[in-house]
Motif scaffolding. Structure first.
Motif, PDB file in Angstrom:
ATOM      1  N   ARG A  43      28.649  -1.011  85.815  1.00 35.40           N
ATOM      2  CA  ARG A  43      29.388  -0.140  84.758  1.00 35.40           C
ATOM      3  C   ARG A  43      29.262  -0.645  83.476  1.00 35.40           C
ATOM      4  NH1 ARG A  43      34.226   0.260  84.778  1.00 35.40           N
ATOM      5  NH2 ARG A  43      34.899  -1.142  86.637  1.00 35.40           N
ATOM      6  N   GLU A  44      29.401  -2.033  83.172  1.00 35.74           N
ATOM      7  CA  GLU A  44      29.467  -2.527  81.889  1.00 35.74           C
ATOM      8  C   GLU A  44      28.169  -3.328  81.405  1.00 35.74           C
ATOM      9  OE1 GLU A  44      32.048  -1.711  80.263  1.00 35.74           O
ATOM     10  OE2 GLU A  44      33.368  -0.655  81.637  1.00 35.74           O
ATOM     11  N   ALA A  45      27.495  -4.001  82.182  1.00 34.65           N
ATOM     12  CA  ALA A  45      26.502  -4.849  82.007  1.00 34.65           C
ATOM     13  C   ALA A  45      25.067  -4.398  81.977  1.00 34.65           C
ATOM     14  CB  ALA A  45      26.411  -6.188  82.630  1.00 34.65           C
ATOM     15  N   GLY A  46      25.108  -3.180  82.735  1.00 32.63           N
ATOM     16  CA  GLY A  46      24.004  -2.490  83.311  1.00 32.63           C
ATOM     17  C   GLY A  46      22.788  -3.407  84.065  1.00 32.63           C
ATOM     18  N   ASP A  47      23.569  -4.141  85.214  1.00 35.58           N
ATOM     19  CA  ASP A  47      22.755  -4.970  85.773  1.00 35.58           C
ATOM     20  C   ASP A  47      22.051  -4.314  87.077  1.00 35.58           C
ATOM     21  OD1 ASP A  47      21.712  -7.124  86.615  1.00 35.58           O
ATOM     22  OD2 ASP A  47      23.175  -8.360  87.322  1.00 35.58           O
ATOM     23  N   LEU A  48      20.982  -3.427  86.880  1.00 32.31           N
ATOM     24  CA  LEU A  48      20.475  -2.486  87.955  1.00 32.31           C
ATOM     25  C   LEU A  48      19.113  -2.231  87.703  1.00 32.31           C
ATOM     26  CD1 LEU A  48      20.239   0.651  86.246  1.00 32.31           C
ATOM     27  CD2 LEU A  48      22.655   0.021  85.907  1.00 32.31           C
ATOM     28  N   SER A  49      18.672  -1.372  88.324  1.00 34.44           N
ATOM     29  CA  SER A  49      17.378  -0.871  88.181  1.00 34.44           C
ATOM     30  C   SER A  49      17.084   0.452  88.981  1.00 34.44           C
ATOM     31  CB  SER A  49      15.985  -1.799  88.804  1.00 34.44           C
ATOM     32  OG  SER A  49      16.100  -1.874  89.788  1.00 34.44           O
ATOM     33  N   ALA A  50      16.078   1.356  88.487  1.00 29.38           N
ATOM     34  CA  ALA A  50      15.884   2.552  89.074  1.00 29.38           C
ATOM     35  C   ALA A  50      14.456   2.853  89.077  1.00 29.38           C
ATOM     36  CB  ALA A  50      16.856   3.691  88.494  1.00 29.38           C
ATOM     37  N   GLY A  51      13.807   3.619  89.999  1.00 27.80           N
ATOM     38  CA  GLY A  51      12.504   3.826  90.004  1.00 27.80           C
ATOM     39  C   GLY A  51      11.856   4.945  90.856  1.00 27.80           C
ATOM     40  N   VAL A  52      10.874   5.647  90.571  1.00 26.27           N
ATOM     41  CA  VAL A  52      10.185   6.632  91.530  1.00 26.27           C
ATOM     42  C   VAL A  52       8.809   5.849  91.757  1.00 26.27           C
ATOM     43  CG1 VAL A  52       9.344   7.807  89.415  1.00 26.27           C
ATOM     44  CG2 VAL A  52       9.731   8.946  91.767  1.00 26.27           C
ATOM     45  N   TYR A  53       8.571   6.322  93.095  1.00 26.78           N
ATOM     46  CA  TYR A  53       7.351   5.990  93.859  1.00 26.78           C
ATOM     47  C   TYR A  53       6.415   6.810  94.535  1.00 26.78           C
ATOM     48  CZ  TYR A  53       9.913   1.337  93.381  1.00 26.78           C
ATOM     49  OH  TYR A  53      10.613   0.215  93.105  1.00 26.78           O
ATOM     50  N   ASP A  54       5.202   6.778  94.571  1.00 26.48           N
ATOM     51  CA  ASP A  54       4.404   7.616  95.154  1.00 26.48           C
ATOM     52  C   ASP A  54       4.573   7.480  96.794  1.00 26.48           C
ATOM     53  OD1 ASP A  54       2.688   5.528  96.018  1.00 26.48           O
ATOM     54  OD2 ASP A  54       1.178   6.437  94.548  1.00 26.48           O
ATOM     55  N   ALA A  55       3.734   8.202  97.355  1.00 23.82           N
ATOM     56  CA  ALA A  55       3.822   8.148  98.931  1.00 23.82           C
ATOM     57  C   ALA A  55       3.365   6.923  99.574  1.00 23.82           C
ATOM     58  CB  ALA A  55       3.076   9.289  99.690  1.00 23.82           C
ATOM     59  N   GLN A  56       2.619   6.120  98.803  1.00 25.23           N
ATOM     60  CA  GLN A  56       2.105   4.913  99.227  1.00 25.23           C
ATOM     61  C   GLN A  56       2.844   3.828  98.870  1.00 25.23           C
ATOM     62  OE1 GLN A  56      -0.183   7.363  98.117  1.00 25.23           O
ATOM     63  NE2 GLN A  56      -0.498   7.820 100.245  1.00 25.23           N
ATOM     64  N   GLY A  57       4.077   3.929  98.247  1.00 26.35           N
ATOM     65  CA  GLY A  57       4.969   2.953  97.599  1.00 26.35           C
ATOM     66  C   GLY A  57       4.641   2.315  96.383  1.00 26.35           C
ATOM     67  N   HIS A  58       3.766   2.891  95.523  1.00 28.94           N
ATOM     68  CA  HIS A  58       3.365   2.495  94.384  1.00 28.94           C
ATOM     69  C   HIS A  58       4.353   2.854  93.323  1.00 28.94           C
ATOM     70  CE1 HIS A  58      -0.728   2.687  95.993  1.00 28.94           C
ATOM     71  NE2 HIS A  58      -0.438   1.185  96.217  1.00 28.94           N
ATOM     72  N   MET A  59       5.012   1.887  92.547  1.00 24.16           N
ATOM     73  CA  MET A  59       5.954   2.312  91.251  1.00 24.16           C
ATOM     74  C   MET A  59       5.134   3.214  90.287  1.00 24.16           C
ATOM     75  SD  MET A  59       9.072   0.102  89.472  1.00 24.16           S
ATOM     76  CE  MET A  59       7.713  -0.624  88.370  1.00 24.16           C
ATOM     77  N   LEU A  60       5.676   4.379  90.109  1.00 24.75           N
ATOM     78  CA  LEU A  60       5.153   5.461  89.031  1.00 24.75           C
ATOM     79  C   LEU A  60       5.908   5.221  87.716  1.00 24.75           C
ATOM     80  CD1 LEU A  60       4.204   8.552  91.073  1.00 24.75           C
ATOM     81  CD2 LEU A  60       2.640   6.484  90.719  1.00 24.75           C
ATOM     82  N   ALA A  61       7.209   5.067  87.784  1.00 23.97           N
ATOM     83  CA  ALA A  61       8.189   4.932  86.502  1.00 23.97           C
ATOM     84  C   ALA A  61       9.341   4.276  86.779  1.00 23.97           C
ATOM     85  CB  ALA A  61       8.365   6.566  86.100  1.00 23.97           C
ATOM     86  N   GLN A  62       9.706   3.609  85.873  1.00 23.18           N
ATOM     87  CA  GLN A  62      11.269   2.791  85.934  1.00 23.18           C
ATOM     88  C   GLN A  62      11.974   3.482  84.877  1.00 23.18           C
ATOM     89  OE1 GLN A  62       9.996  -1.097  84.333  1.00 23.18           O
ATOM     90  NE2 GLN A  62      12.024  -0.606  83.361  1.00 23.18           N
ATOM     91  N   ALA A  63      13.240   3.289  85.022  1.00 19.95           N
ATOM     92  CA  ALA A  63      14.300   3.573  84.076  1.00 19.95           C
ATOM     93  C   ALA A  63      14.243   2.645  82.916  1.00 19.95           C
ATOM     94  CB  ALA A  63      15.563   3.588  84.580  1.00 19.95           C
ATOM     95  N   VAL A  64      14.718   3.216  81.673  1.00 18.74           N
ATOM     96  CA  VAL A  64      14.817   2.141  80.601  1.00 18.74           C
ATOM     97  C   VAL A  64      15.898   1.410  80.866  1.00 18.74           C
ATOM     98  CG1 VAL A  64      14.772   2.084  77.954  1.00 18.74           C
ATOM     99  CG2 VAL A  64      13.647   3.783  79.130  1.00 18.74           C
TER     100      VAL A  64
END
Length: 444
Positions: A43-64
């Motif tokens: 909540r306070e430090a932003g110690d996280l990650s988020a992303g979307v992947y294609d069907a093969q498991g390749h990361m397509l985009a990540q959150a800023v």
């Protein structure tokens, strides 16, 4: 005779719009996690990650929003989920979970949630997110464990929910092994919910652009990212340089050594010669070392190219087994960031010889994290209002001087996390902070 309708083609402009939309989707996913998480580290430090992947498991985009250690390590994690769960066992409504340090993001205090995404009953990809949670049981967030077994509850890659039904046996095991069960379970549900938000926004986009799957946009993103990254690498003069740095250890100093080689189509970082495993829990799984070494190289060479599987692929990171930057199971790894956050400076010590005037000087590097475990007294009756509390606070020093500019005060490089406000720390537990300040001319 009725003429057939020609197949619809997608232009590069439309694909670029979709690419930008995907980045917005995962940023909303991350912001939803920030708004709903229970742990102050999220909540306070932003110690996280988020992303979307294609069907093969390749990361397509990540959150800023998020940290390189989480994002780049999570980029490799989805492949482990595919292998462990098995494609034949995927189903709508599934949610998968782990905190495996070697198949997740480096230590037990990171919970990773992966959710398969379906559109018109067809599997199209994944959403994944990670958060640093305040407590995972065991010895707590410290370096005193002799092995990973002492560092807390281990959750192998498994189903958290099977076709929409949450595994309540797993939830009871989690609650029975941590000091702040409501907080941890709340974070798990927040992680699952933010993946669901990402899924909804993805489906909205697919409907708008009349997509049946993500194969077209995936090919566009990955091929363009790889080509752009290779162009940057191949514009550099080939060469090899060695860099090293020494940091304080516990019983003895820790030496990080790296040989960096610029070749056609790739950059190699080899950490041979680096110190061996430490008895304390500051050892670093290779996935985390790789995350920060790739981040350092990408910042210096291709900073404006979006982060995804293809733009990371040309950076190859190796280290001998059971060095402090490639700790194998069951080494203690709870504070792996203490070494991992120093990796970019070691890489830059080498890269500065090949690309002078481009990289920043050393800064404070590792965060200064304090965790206080508070419990009612056991030697006498506790007051009626006494309660257990885990209080975690993140503090940043400063970044090193940039070419032509000073470094930035109270800014965490390379992690990018934010310093926690005093008020937020005091709100979550019975702690009072009397004074907090930066010491002048201390370098953070």
């Amino acid at each position: 005779m009725i003429a057939s309708t020609p197949p619809r083609t997608t232009s590069e402009v439309q694909y670029q719009v979709m690419w930008n939309r995907l980045i917005s989707v995962v940023e909303e996913q991350a912001q939803a996690l920030v708004r709903t998480a229970f742990s102050t580290s999220v909540r306070e430090a932003g110690d996280l990650s988020a992303g979307v992947y294609d069907a093969q498991g390749h990361m397509l985009a990540q959150a800023v929003t998020g940290t390189p250690g989480h994002v780049n390590a999570m980029a490799d994690a989805v492949a482990h989920f595919i292998r462990r769960i098995g494609r034949e066992n995927f189903a709508p409504g599934d949610i998968y979970i782990t905190n495996d340090p070697w198949e997740g993001t480096g230590h037990l205090h990171d919970i990773t949630i992966v959710t398969p995404s379906y559109y018109n009953e067809t599997f199209v990809g994944f959403f994944a997110c990670t958060a640093h949670i305040v407590d995972i049981g065991g010895r707590g967030f410290g370096a005193d464990a002799n092995s990973v077994y002492e560092e807390g509850l281990y959750i192998p890659i498994m189903k958290l929910a099977d076709r929409g039904v949450v595994d309540q046996t797993l939830m009871r095991i989690i609650r029975g092994n941590v000091r702040e069960p409501d907080q941890l379970v709340g974070d798990i549900y927040a992680l699952a919910s933010c993946n669901e938000i990402g899924h909804r926004r993805l489906i909205d986009m697919m409907k708008e652009f009349e997509l049946a799957d993500l194969s077209g946009i995936s090919e566009f993103i990955l091929s363009n990212s790889r080509r752009a990254t290779l162009e940057r690498i191949n514009a550099l003069t080939p060469g090899m340089a060695r860099g090293e740095m020494r940091t304080d250890g516990y019983a003895q100093p820790v030496d990080l050594k790296v040989q960096l080689t610029i070749e056609k189509d790739r950059i190699l970082c080899d950490f041979a010669g680096t110190s061996g495993l430490d008895k304390k829990g500051i050892n670093c799984p290779l996935v985390y070392t790789k995350a920060y070494a790739c981040y350092a190289l990408k910042c210096a060479i291709a900073p404006e190219i979006p982060n995804n599987a293809a733009s990371l692929a040309p950076f190859e990171i190796t280290a001998p087994d059971n060095t402090i930057v490639n700790a194998l199971h069951p080494a203690p790894v709870a504070l792996r960031h203490i070494i991992g956050h120093m990796v970019p400076d070691a890489v830059y010590a080498a890269l500065d010889q090949l690309l002078p005037g481009r990289v920043p000087a050393e800064g404070a590097g590792c965060l200064c994290n304090f965790q206080v475990s508070l419990r009612p007294r056991s030697d006498a009756p506790a007051p009626p209002h006494a309660r257990r509390a885990e209080v975690l606070t993140f503090n940043s020093g400063g970044s090193g001087a940039r070419p032509g500019l000073d470094g930035m005060n109270a800014t965490a490089f390379p992690s990018g996390v934010m310093t926690m406000p005093v008020e937020a720390t005091e709100q979550v537990g019975p702690v009072l902070i009397w004074r907090k300040e930066l010491r002048a001319d201390s370098g953070g």
